[in-house]
Enzyme design. Structure first.
Site, PDB file in Angstrom:
ATOM      1  N   ASP A 297      -3.266   1.719 -13.722  1.00  0.00           N
ATOM      2  CA  ASP A 297      -3.547   1.489 -12.304  1.00  0.00           C
ATOM      3  C   ASP A 297      -3.410  -0.003 -11.997  1.00  0.00           C
ATOM      4  O   ASP A 297      -2.344  -0.566 -12.181  1.00  0.00           O
ATOM      5  CB  ASP A 297      -4.943   2.045 -11.982  1.00  0.00           C
TER       6      ASP A 297
ATOM      7  N   ARG B  46       1.981   5.255   2.873  1.00  0.00           N
ATOM      8  CA  ARG B  46       0.946   4.236   3.092  1.00  0.00           C
ATOM      9  C   ARG B  46       1.127   3.107   2.088  1.00  0.00           C
ATOM     10  O   ARG B  46       1.777   3.265   1.049  1.00  0.00           O
ATOM     11  CB  ARG B  46      -0.445   4.836   2.892  1.00  0.00           C
TER      12      ARG B  46
ATOM     13  N   ASN C 247       1.776   0.205  -8.205  1.00  0.00           N
ATOM     14  CA  ASN C 247       0.339  -0.054  -8.204  1.00  0.00           C
ATOM     15  C   ASN C 247       0.070  -1.499  -8.571  1.00  0.00           C
ATOM     16  O   ASN C 247       0.448  -2.394  -7.825  1.00  0.00           O
ATOM     17  CB  ASN C 247      -0.355   0.948  -9.139  1.00  0.00           C
TER      18      ASN C 247
ATOM     19  N   ASN D 136      -0.322   0.689  -0.829  1.00  0.00           N
ATOM     20  CA  ASN D 136      -1.241   0.882  -1.940  1.00  0.00           C
ATOM     21  C   ASN D 136      -1.748  -0.487  -2.391  1.00  0.00           C
ATOM     22  O   ASN D 136      -2.309  -1.241  -1.600  1.00  0.00           O
ATOM     23  CB  ASN D 136      -0.537   1.652  -3.063  1.00  0.00           C
TER      24      ASN D 136
ATOM     25  N   ASP E 104       1.273  12.170  -0.886  1.00  0.00           N
ATOM     26  CA  ASP E 104       1.266  13.165  -1.958  1.00  0.00           C
ATOM     27  C   ASP E 104       2.012  12.666  -3.200  1.00  0.00           C
ATOM     28  O   ASP E 104       2.297  13.438  -4.107  1.00  0.00           O
ATOM     29  CB  ASP E 104       1.878  14.479  -1.484  1.00  0.00           C
TER      30      ASP E 104
ATOM     31  N   GLU F 199     -11.069  -0.461  -5.214  1.00  0.00           N
ATOM     32  CA  GLU F 199      -9.779  -1.011  -5.651  1.00  0.00           C
ATOM     33  C   GLU F 199      -9.673  -2.497  -5.315  1.00  0.00           C
ATOM     34  O   GLU F 199     -10.443  -3.041  -4.529  1.00  0.00           O
ATOM     35  CB  GLU F 199      -8.618  -0.282  -4.957  1.00  0.00           C
TER      36      GLU F 199
END
Length: 291
Positions: free
Chosen positions: A200, A101, A149, A103, A121, A17
């Site tokens: 993404d 968390r 994202n 990203n 999740d 990423e």
């Protein structure tokens, strides 16, 4: 346009990423989120990869960026950390609750660091958009997101783009580039029906076009500033994750990918970085973090 796709870096990253060009070292920084690795790929004068070095962490690392004074800033499981040139931690900001968390993340035109947070999740509404300023103060700017994202800014800095992956949409906000402030509510720039998989990471080019990697879509898409699709470039891997323009002229497009849950025999190149040659444009320089 006669673009072609080749492998730039062969690696089986579980979730490669966040590639970003570091002009001070002429290297590309990127991460393996699931593997907990910060990676730096060295390039020769013709931008051919020489070696990739990994710094391992005991937790997930969502994204990294160079710091103006040297070293890097990282968006991590608990918030943010700063590392010096040797990888030693020099700063830490813990701002996230358990089960959440950081990203993807990117530096804005004023040198401040923006990051999206999400639940492990991907629980609806458990994520948010965070701002880390040059004093290492972290602020939750926009709560109630799910999986924020890819991030980016228009060439004039007055539009901010954000992918909401689970909703399969690209959002656009008004933005004040001097004060690092959102100036409007979001509008949907690209609707969900533009994707068969999940949008993404993204990069913005010098014309203001958005390049969006599609996870589970085997493609990277180019969209005009009004959200109209310009082209789709097929990639030989199911799970592209993000993209960036790299090199001194920002004219090479690198696309990261993920190997997670893919069989190596059938998908031997998953997790590698792919090079799109002749993308027909150049990218925007991403500033170093000012903190």
């Amino acid at each position: 346009m006669s673009e072609s796709v080749t492998i730039a870096v062969s690696r089986r990253a579980q979730c490669g990423e966040g590639p970003v060009w570091d002009p001070s070292t002429r290297t590309v920084l990127w991460v393996d989120i699931v593997g907990g690795e910060i990676l730096r790929t060295e390039l020769d004068d013709e931008l051919h990869p020489l070696a990739t070095h990994a710094l391992e962490f005991p937790f997930m690392v969502g994204a990294v960026s160079p710091r103006a004074g040297g070293g890097i800033v990282a968006a991590v499981a608990s918030g943010f950390v700063g590392l010096d040139e040797n990888g030693t931690q020099t700063r830490r900001v813990d701002c996230l609750p358990a089960g959440v968390r950081m990203n993807d993340a990117k530096v804005d035109p004023a040198g401040r660091y923006w990051s999206g947070s999400c639940a492990y999740d991907f629980s609806s509404g458990a994520g948010g958009l965070w701002l880390l300023d040059e004093h290492w103060d972290a602020t939750l700017v926009l709560p109630g997101l799910t999986q924020p994202n890819g991030l980016g800014w228009s060439p004039d800095g007055r539009s901010f783009y954000l992918v909401e992956t689970q909703a399969r949409r690209v959002l656009a906000f008004g933005f004040d580039p001097d004060r690092s402030r959102l100036t409007s509510s979001p509008k949907v720039l690209v609707e969900a029906d533009a994707f068969t998989g999940l949008p993404d990471g993204l990069a913005v080019d010098a014309r203001g076009h958005l390049w969006v990697a599609e996870y589970s879509g085997s493609a990277v898409h180019e969209f005009a500033p009004d959200g109209a699709r310009v082209q789709t470039i097929a990639l030989p891997t199911p799970q592209p994750t993000s993209c960036a323009f790299i090199g001194p002229r920002l004219d090479h497009l690198w696309v990261t990918s993920a190997a997670a849950d893919l069989d190596e025999e059938n998908h031997p190149d998953a997790g590698s970085i792919f090079l799109v040659t002749s993308p027909g444009t150049t990218g925007l320089a991403v500033p170093a973090f000012g903190g």
